[in-house]
Design an enzyme around this catalytic site. Structure first.
Site, mmCIF file in Angstrom:
data_model
loop_
_atom_site.group_PDB
_atom_site.id
_atom_site.type_symbol
_atom_site.label_atom_id
_atom_site.label_comp_id
_atom_site.label_asym_id
_atom_site.label_seq_id
_atom_site.Cartn_x
_atom_site.Cartn_y
_atom_site.Cartn_z
ATOM 1 N N SER A 159 0.861 -1.199 0.000
ATOM 2 C CA SER A 159 0.000 0.000 0.000
ATOM 3 C C SER A 159 0.892 1.243 0.000
ATOM 4 O O SER A 159 2.090 1.157 0.277
ATOM 5 C CB SER A 159 -0.853 -0.022 1.272
ATOM 6 O OG SER A 159 -1.441 1.236 1.520
ATOM 7 N N TYR B 272 -3.702 -0.669 9.851
ATOM 8 C CA TYR B 272 -3.479 -0.831 8.408
ATOM 9 C C TYR B 272 -2.049 -0.395 8.061
ATOM 10 O O TYR B 272 -1.325 -1.097 7.342
ATOM 11 C CB TYR B 272 -4.509 -0.007 7.635
ATOM 12 C CG TYR B 272 -4.532 -0.297 6.150
ATOM 13 C CD1 TYR B 272 -5.178 -1.425 5.649
ATOM 14 C CD2 TYR B 272 -3.910 0.556 5.237
ATOM 15 C CE1 TYR B 272 -5.205 -1.701 4.285
ATOM 16 C CE2 TYR B 272 -3.935 0.293 3.876
ATOM 17 C CZ TYR B 272 -4.590 -0.836 3.403
ATOM 18 O OH TYR B 272 -4.611 -1.099 2.050
HETATM 19 P P1 NAP Z 1 -11.802 -5.038 -1.461
HETATM 20 O O1 NAP Z 1 -12.624 -4.817 -2.674
HETATM 21 O O2 NAP Z 1 -12.353 -4.744 -0.115
HETATM 22 O O3 NAP Z 1 -11.214 -6.522 -1.514
HETATM 23 C C1 NAP Z 1 -10.635 -7.154 -0.398
HETATM 24 C C2 NAP Z 1 -10.635 -8.647 -0.642
HETATM 25 O O4 NAP Z 1 -10.121 -9.335 0.534
HETATM 26 C C3 NAP Z 1 -12.053 -9.188 -0.850
HETATM 27 O O5 NAP Z 1 -12.023 -10.235 -1.789
HETATM 28 C C4 NAP Z 1 -12.387 -9.718 0.527
HETATM 29 O O6 NAP Z 1 -13.414 -10.657 0.559
HETATM 30 C C5 NAP Z 1 -11.057 -10.325 0.921
HETATM 31 N N1 NAP Z 1 -11.025 -10.609 2.348
HETATM 32 C C6 NAP Z 1 -11.221 -9.721 3.349
HETATM 33 N N2 NAP Z 1 -11.163 -10.355 4.532
HETATM 34 C C7 NAP Z 1 -10.931 -11.671 4.266
HETATM 35 C C8 NAP Z 1 -10.770 -12.808 5.065
HETATM 36 N N3 NAP Z 1 -10.848 -12.764 6.398
HETATM 37 N N4 NAP Z 1 -10.526 -14.001 4.476
HETATM 38 C C9 NAP Z 1 -10.455 -14.084 3.120
HETATM 39 N N5 NAP Z 1 -10.606 -13.025 2.302
HETATM 40 C C10 NAP Z 1 -10.841 -11.830 2.879
HETATM 41 O O7 NAP Z 1 -10.526 -4.111 -1.545
HETATM 42 P P2 NAP Z 1 -9.336 -4.011 -2.605
HETATM 43 O O8 NAP Z 1 -9.029 -2.582 -2.713
HETATM 44 O O9 NAP Z 1 -9.586 -4.799 -3.807
HETATM 45 O O10 NAP Z 1 -8.169 -4.663 -1.723
HETATM 46 C C11 NAP Z 1 -7.314 -5.676 -2.182
HETATM 47 C C12 NAP Z 1 -5.954 -5.491 -1.533
HETATM 48 O O11 NAP Z 1 -5.382 -4.279 -2.002
HETATM 49 C C13 NAP Z 1 -5.992 -5.381 -0.006
HETATM 50 O O12 NAP Z 1 -4.868 -6.026 0.557
HETATM 51 C C14 NAP Z 1 -5.892 -3.875 0.217
HETATM 52 O O13 NAP Z 1 -5.386 -3.549 1.473
HETATM 53 C C15 NAP Z 1 -4.958 -3.512 -0.911
HETATM 54 N N6 NAP Z 1 -4.942 -2.092 -1.288
HETATM 55 C C16 NAP Z 1 -6.045 -1.469 -1.780
HETATM 56 C C17 NAP Z 1 -5.955 -0.124 -2.124
HETATM 57 C C18 NAP Z 1 -7.119 0.651 -2.666
HETATM 58 O O14 NAP Z 1 -6.982 1.861 -2.858
HETATM 59 N N7 NAP Z 1 -8.243 0.043 -2.951
HETATM 60 C C19 NAP Z 1 -4.757 0.556 -1.986
HETATM 61 C C20 NAP Z 1 -3.654 -0.113 -1.483
HETATM 62 C C21 NAP Z 1 -3.740 -1.437 -1.138
HETATM 63 P P3 NAP Z 1 -14.929 -10.168 0.873
HETATM 64 O O15 NAP Z 1 -15.428 -9.548 -0.397
HETATM 65 O O16 NAP Z 1 -15.615 -11.452 1.231
HETATM 66 O O17 NAP Z 1 -14.867 -9.209 1.984
#
Ligand code: NAP
Length: 252
Positions: free
Chosen positions: A144, A157
């Site tokens: 991140s 986080y």
């Molecule tokens: P998201 O749409 O909230 O996706 C998160 C994913 O993680 C979902 O598939 C979720 O499943 C899964 N997850 C959460 N808790 C879990 C658990 N206990 N066991 C198994 N799976 C679980 O967000 P995203 O932005 O795509 O995030 C993906 C990654 O990118 C994360 O590591 C996040 O921190 C990172 N990230 C995102 C951003 C951003 O701006 N969006 C920036 C930097 C880093 P559910 O749908 O069932 O909850």
């Protein structure tokens, strides 16, 4: 040269691929030739159909990664289903927002367990499998901007994603001799569920947008090229690096 990016015949295990960046990366890997094992706490959503539409196989494993004890079962099931593993994408992650002065232990543990602890133990289990298979492998962690910056109102986080950057280096150091490349991608501000709260706050959304040189929030598709590169032979001499995919945010 383009052949070095071809992932035909490779098997990738990706956590949290039902939505957001995980879905984007699963589809990018499938387009490059990969078969996909998706680990989700509920179902894989329409990712299964979208991968199949690329002519690739998709296997679904249901697991809640808040409990790192489940990790050995996940890898055993993956091997039973697909026979082998070539690529691991540690994508699943959560965020909890509250002031540092009142931040709860519960919000600390929930985030650290999935964003850091499960990332390490899943990588460990998969690295053992790569070593047993004898021909290396690729591990890509999702870091991140808060692997580099402090952030605000997200203490667990920031701690968890800073740990991801450090662990990426440590694992890369220890496992490079086995032909295992461990790298990370640090997404900038991407339009997914993770950032809904920020994007719904008009002032904060504008503040963020105004300092992204690319002039837009990132999309799941923006992860496709970088993840295919790091999953492929083209990156065989890239070890322990965290690549920002941020529209220039860190360059500002
Ligand atoms: P998201 O749409 O909230 O996706 C998160 C994913 O993680 C979902 O598939 C979720 O499943 C899964 N997850 C959460 N808790 C879990 C658990 N206990 N066991 C198994 N799976 C679980 O967000 P995203 O932005 O795509 O995030 C993906 C990654 O990118 C994360 O590591 C996040 O921190 C990172 N990230 C995102 C951003 C951003 O701006 N969006 C920036 C930097 C880093 P559910 O749908 O069932 O909850």
């Amino acid at each position: 040269m383009l052949n070095a990016f071809n992932l035909e015949g490779k098997i990738a295990l990706i956590t949290g691929c039902n939505t957001g960046l995980g879905q984007g990366m699963a589809l990018g890997l499938a387009q490059a030739g990969c078969d996909i094992i998706g680990v989700n706490r509920a179902g894989p959503g329409d990712t299964a159909e979208q991968v199949a539409a690329q002519g690739r196989r998709f296997w679904s494993i249901q697991a809640d990664l808040t409990q790192p004890a489940i990790v050995p079962q996940v890898v055993e099931q993956a091997i039973r289903l697909a026979g082998r593993l070539d690529i691991l994408i540690n994508n699943a992650g959560i965020i909890r927002r509250a002031d540092a002065l009142t931040f709860s232990e519960q919000d600390w543990d929930a985030v650290m367990n999935i964003n850091s602890k499960s990332v390490f133990f899943l990588s460990q289990q998969v690295a053992r499998q790569f070593i047993a298979q004898g021909n290396g492998g690729k591990i890509i962690n999702i870091a991140s901007m808060l692997s580099f910056q402090g952030g605000i109102r997200v203490p667990s986080y920031t701690a968890s994603k800073s740990a991801v950057l450090g662990l990426t280096r440590l694992m890369a150091n220890e496992w490079a001799p086995y032909g295992i490349n461990v790298n990370a991608i640090a997404p900038g501000y991407m339009a997914t569920n993770n950032t809904t709260a920020l994007r719904n706050d008009a002032a904060r959304q504008q503040e963020i947008l105004s300092r992204i040189p690319a002039g837009r929030w990132g999309q799941p598709e923006d992860m496709m090229g970088p993840v295919v590169f790091l999953a492929s032979r083209a990156s065989d001499y890239v070890n322990g690096y965290t690549l920002a995919v941020d529209g220039g945010w860190l360059a500002r």
